[in-house]
Design a protein around this motif. Sequence first.
Motif, PDB file in Angstrom:
ATOM      1  N   GLY A 295       0.781  -1.232   0.000  1.00 33.65           N
ATOM      2  CA  GLY A 295       0.000   0.000   0.000  1.00 33.65           C
ATOM      3  C   GLY A 295       0.806   1.271   0.000  1.00 33.65           C
ATOM      4  N   LYS A 296       2.142   1.176  -0.005  1.00 37.64           N
ATOM      5  CA  LYS A 296       2.996   2.355   0.062  1.00 37.64           C
ATOM      6  C   LYS A 296       3.715   2.563  -1.274  1.00 37.64           C
ATOM      7  CE  LYS A 296       2.086   2.769   4.464  1.00 37.64           C
ATOM      8  NZ  LYS A 296       1.177   3.842   4.949  1.00 37.64           N
ATOM      9  N   PRO A 297       3.834   3.823  -1.732  1.00 36.72           N
ATOM     10  CA  PRO A 297       4.549   4.070  -2.990  1.00 36.72           C
ATOM     11  C   PRO A 297       6.049   3.877  -2.808  1.00 36.72           C
ATOM     12  CG  PRO A 297       3.854   6.146  -1.972  1.00 36.72           C
ATOM     13  CD  PRO A 297       3.257   5.044  -1.156  1.00 36.72           C
ATOM     14  N   VAL A 298       6.659   3.065  -3.666  1.00 30.84           N
ATOM     15  CA  VAL A 298       8.101   2.799  -3.557  1.00 30.84           C
ATOM     16  C   VAL A 298       8.854   3.223  -4.816  1.00 30.84           C
ATOM     17  CG1 VAL A 298       7.825   0.925  -1.914  1.00 30.84           C
ATOM     18  CG2 VAL A 298       7.816   0.413  -4.353  1.00 30.84           C
ATOM     19  N   LEU A 299       8.121   3.524  -5.892  1.00 35.07           N
ATOM     20  CA  LEU A 299       8.775   3.966  -7.131  1.00 35.07           C
ATOM     21  C   LEU A 299       7.827   4.872  -7.898  1.00 35.07           C
ATOM     22  CD1 LEU A 299      11.141   3.678  -9.262  1.00 35.07           C
ATOM     23  CD2 LEU A 299       9.751   1.874 -10.309  1.00 35.07           C
ATOM     24  N   TYR A 300       8.361   5.997  -8.374  1.00 37.56           N
ATOM     25  CA  TYR A 300       7.617   6.858  -9.294  1.00 37.56           C
ATOM     26  C   TYR A 300       8.392   6.918 -10.599  1.00 37.56           C
ATOM     27  CZ  TYR A 300       5.667  10.850 -11.687  1.00 37.56           C
ATOM     28  OH  TYR A 300       5.091  11.657 -12.642  1.00 37.56           O
ATOM     29  N   SER A 301       7.662   6.917 -11.709  1.00 36.10           N
ATOM     30  CA  SER A 301       8.309   7.029 -13.013  1.00 36.10           C
ATOM     31  C   SER A 301       7.440   7.842 -13.960  1.00 36.10           C
ATOM     32  CB  SER A 301       8.551   5.641 -13.626  1.00 36.10           C
ATOM     33  OG  SER A 301       9.097   5.747 -14.930  1.00 36.10           O
ATOM     34  N   ARG A 302       8.104   8.670 -14.742  1.00 39.58           N
ATOM     35  CA  ARG A 302       7.402   9.307 -15.855  1.00 39.58           C
ATOM     36  C   ARG A 302       7.136   8.253 -16.925  1.00 39.58           C
ATOM     37  NH1 ARG A 302      11.358  14.542 -16.281  1.00 39.58           N
ATOM     38  NH2 ARG A 302      12.875  12.829 -16.120  1.00 39.58           N
ATOM     39  N   VAL A 303       6.027   8.403 -17.633  1.00 37.70           N
ATOM     40  CA  VAL A 303       5.695   7.476 -18.707  1.00 37.70           C
ATOM     41  C   VAL A 303       5.269   8.255 -19.945  1.00 37.70           C
ATOM     42  CG1 VAL A 303       4.969   5.660 -17.100  1.00 37.70           C
ATOM     43  CG2 VAL A 303       3.255   7.221 -18.052  1.00 37.70           C
ATOM     44  N   ILE A 304       5.231   7.553 -21.044  1.00 37.80           N
ATOM     45  CA  ILE A 304       4.693   8.073 -22.301  1.00 37.80           C
ATOM     46  C   ILE A 304       3.497   7.209 -22.660  1.00 37.80           C
ATOM     47  CG2 ILE A 304       5.127   8.320 -24.781  1.00 37.80           C
ATOM     48  CD1 ILE A 304       8.107   8.867 -23.985  1.00 37.80           C
ATOM     49  N   THR A 305       2.362   7.839 -22.892  1.00 34.76           N
ATOM     50  CA  THR A 305       1.146   7.093 -23.225  1.00 34.76           C
ATOM     51  C   THR A 305       0.713   7.411 -24.652  1.00 34.76           C
ATOM     52  OG1 THR A 305      -0.167   8.829 -22.143  1.00 34.76           O
ATOM     53  CG2 THR A 305       0.377   6.879 -20.838  1.00 34.76           C
ATOM     54  N   GLY A 306      -0.438   6.873 -25.047  1.00 40.75           N
ATOM     55  CA  GLY A 306      -0.849   6.912 -26.438  1.00 40.75           C
ATOM     56  C   GLY A 306      -1.221   8.288 -26.961  1.00 40.75           C
ATOM     57  N   TYR A 408       1.207  -3.199 -23.433  1.00 36.75           N
ATOM     58  CA  TYR A 408       2.077  -3.629 -22.339  1.00 36.75           C
ATOM     59  C   TYR A 408       2.899  -2.428 -21.892  1.00 36.75           C
ATOM     60  CZ  TYR A 408       4.273  -4.540 -26.873  1.00 36.75           C
ATOM     61  OH  TYR A 408       4.675  -4.447 -28.172  1.00 36.75           O
ATOM     62  N   LEU A 409       3.671  -2.616 -20.810  1.00 37.87           N
ATOM     63  CA  LEU A 409       4.620  -1.610 -20.346  1.00 37.87           C
ATOM     64  C   LEU A 409       5.991  -1.982 -20.872  1.00 37.87           C
ATOM     65  CD1 LEU A 409       3.622  -1.385 -16.548  1.00 37.87           C
ATOM     66  CD2 LEU A 409       2.576  -0.209 -18.466  1.00 37.87           C
ATOM     67  N   HIS A 410       6.794  -0.983 -21.256  1.00 40.25           N
ATOM     68  CA  HIS A 410       8.123  -1.325 -21.763  1.00 40.25           C
ATOM     69  C   HIS A 410       9.092  -0.150 -21.644  1.00 40.25           C
ATOM     70  CE1 HIS A 410       7.745   0.923 -25.619  1.00 40.25           C
ATOM     71  NE2 HIS A 410       6.480   0.565 -25.578  1.00 40.25           N
ATOM     72  N   ASP A 411      10.333  -0.487 -21.748  1.00 38.15           N
ATOM     73  CA  ASP A 411      11.431   0.476 -21.798  1.00 38.15           C
ATOM     74  C   ASP A 411      11.424   1.142 -23.178  1.00 38.15           C
ATOM     75  OD1 ASP A 411      13.837   1.757 -21.125  1.00 38.15           O
ATOM     76  OD2 ASP A 411      15.051   0.069 -21.819  1.00 38.15           O
ATOM     77  N   THR A 412      12.289   2.099 -23.392  1.00 36.20           N
ATOM     78  CA  THR A 412      12.389   2.742 -24.701  1.00 36.20           C
ATOM     79  C   THR A 412      13.770   3.372 -24.859  1.00 36.20           C
ATOM     80  OG1 THR A 412      11.503   4.517 -26.123  1.00 36.20           O
ATOM     81  CG2 THR A 412      11.387   4.864 -23.753  1.00 36.20           C
ATOM     82  N   PRO A 413      14.316   3.386 -26.075  1.00 29.40           N
ATOM     83  CA  PRO A 413      15.584   4.085 -26.287  1.00 29.40           C
ATOM     84  C   PRO A 413      15.397   5.600 -26.393  1.00 29.40           C
ATOM     85  CG  PRO A 413      14.848   3.095 -28.332  1.00 29.40           C
ATOM     86  CD  PRO A 413      13.879   2.642 -27.275  1.00 29.40           C
ATOM     87  N   GLY A 428      -0.210   3.280 -28.080  1.00 27.17           N
ATOM     88  CA  GLY A 428      -1.145   2.709 -27.106  1.00 27.17           C
ATOM     89  C   GLY A 428      -0.449   2.040 -25.938  1.00 27.17           C
ATOM     90  N   CYS A 429       0.754   1.509 -26.170  1.00 30.62           N
ATOM     91  CA  CYS A 429       1.527   0.942 -25.070  1.00 30.62           C
ATOM     92  C   CYS A 429       2.054   2.058 -24.171  1.00 30.62           C
ATOM     93  CB  CYS A 429       2.685   0.105 -25.603  1.00 30.62           C
ATOM     94  SG  CYS A 429       2.158  -1.476 -26.316  1.00 30.62           S
ATOM     95  N   VAL A 430       2.564   1.659 -23.014  1.00 30.68           N
ATOM     96  CA  VAL A 430       3.076   2.626 -22.046  1.00 30.68           C
ATOM     97  C   VAL A 430       4.591   2.483 -21.963  1.00 30.68           C
ATOM     98  CG1 VAL A 430       3.027   3.389 -19.643  1.00 30.68           C
ATOM     99  CG2 VAL A 430       0.927   2.534 -20.729  1.00 30.68           C
ATOM    100  N   ARG A 431       5.304   3.530 -22.352  1.00 27.69           N
ATOM    101  CA  ARG A 431       6.766   3.551 -22.237  1.00 27.69           C
ATOM    102  C   ARG A 431       7.123   4.071 -20.848  1.00 27.69           C
ATOM    103  NH1 ARG A 431       7.860   6.987 -27.776  1.00 27.69           N
ATOM    104  NH2 ARG A 431       6.309   5.888 -29.077  1.00 27.69           N
ATOM    105  N   VAL A 432       7.979   3.356 -20.162  1.00 28.07           N
ATOM    106  CA  VAL A 432       8.283   3.649 -18.759  1.00 28.07           C
ATOM    107  C   VAL A 432       9.737   4.087 -18.633  1.00 28.07           C
ATOM    108  CG1 VAL A 432       8.283   2.731 -16.415  1.00 28.07           C
ATOM    109  CG2 VAL A 432       6.596   1.902 -18.079  1.00 28.07           C
TER     110      VAL A 432
END
Length: 501
Positions: A295-306, A408-413, A428-432
């Motif tokens: 229940g506790k936040p342990v990681l925050y990340s910016r993402v790129i969405t569709g 899906y969620l994925h890395d990106t160059p 449409g996928c989420v770049r993390v």
Amino acid sequence: MKACLFILLLFPGLSLNAQLPRQTGRMEDAGVRVFYQKTGGKPVWLTTGGRQNFDLFAAYLREAARLGLNKEDYGPALTTALADSSYKIPTAADSLHIDSVITATVIRFFSDVAYGHLVKLPVKYNGLPALQNTGIDIAAKLADNLLSGQFSYFLPSVEPSDTAYMAVKNCIAALYPIVMDTAFKEVPVTSLKADSSNAPLLLRLRQIGISDSLPGAGKVSLSARIRQAQRLFNMLDDGVLREPFLKALNVPLTYRLLELNNALNQLRWLHQYKKEAPVVLVNIPSTGLVFYQEGKPVLYSRVITGKKSTPTPTLGSDITEVVLFPYWTVPNRIAVRELLPQIKKDRQYLVDNQFEILDKKGHIVPPSTIDWNSLGGNNFPYVIRQNTGCDNSLGIVKLNFYSPFGVYLHDTPGKALFMLQQRFFSHGCVRVEEAVQLAHLLLDKEAAAMIALEAKGSQPDQRPVIFRVPVTTYVFILYNTAWTDATGQVRFYEDVYRENN
């Protein structure tokens, strides 16, 4: 239903549909039965000992809006009439009928406080188990609470203990009295002048809670207040007025309250899943991801969405695999619409981007043997696959979960895009941005260590390595235009997909 008909006779001016609590469902009926089994089947609300509990509930109902709820959903006419003693109950039998209706209303109210008042699920697809026995659970806790004389502590005991929830709730509590003030009015801000002559601007800044002074700090400059408002709307905070900022300022505050109410109720719903398992949460408009453990936040990340044309779908699922060095199997629509024209222009495009061509059986086909000019949208019997490595469009890590949308969620160059304020670029996928770090947290120590080691020495010809996620981990992709940022502050985000129209 008999109780509702009886009360209509007592209150002939009441409308069954408009004024009384909505007819209970089977779960609520079961909850009422559980409640009275625990309390001995006797009236508990309007008795000498129970009256103060009923009065407290009536007070909660009057202030339901501060909890992101609508009191009209809980038949306020009956509660009000009983609370102000404008109606006297004739007999003991009548008292029991009315008591049961009050109980059903109280159970429903606190169920919404705990689990969220949702007209529909906040996701287009939910592959996770639905929340079960919510009314029964609340009914049992409510009965125990009343019997122990602890009803005044019941509301905070069923609310989520979540920092994001409290931030949104506090924002509602601050905004609601401003909107309800008899002197409140919406005055549009039309001028781009950032000075004291722009009276509508000064008024609006005060209305959204941005004061011209701070305790112990004295006056706050107008430029600083404008920058604070720009941050509130997730915009460049340079103190310069622009049309998009005025547009955000001029959104009616009643609408802002609706956004906050929606967020608060989704956070309630989400909180129940966070109690069951780790949760990866993506909010599309804020293009942010939070990973929760216990229940506790342990990681925050910016993402790129569709993009608007290829929006990311909302969903609930569970992450089953982490793929190190994934292939990118290009979806047919992207292959035909985007890659095929590039290939026709320049055959070297396939080599430069490490693409290989597969037939429908999965066999590699030399590109030189294909008549590319004969291919099109209705004639493309191939699959394009990008080889693994740091330049792969999925980066070096992919997180798999089932959904009917193939996302899906994925890395990106393409790391530079994470620095932008608006991050809607994917198909449409989420770049993390922190995909590798997220993979470490999802896997056991041995798998995480292997990912760290292999990632450092990754080569273009690395083969995919699949790791099973050892612990059930939920993933939610939601759409909320009012949401908290990485610092826990509530922000209002652009409705990019026009979901709230």
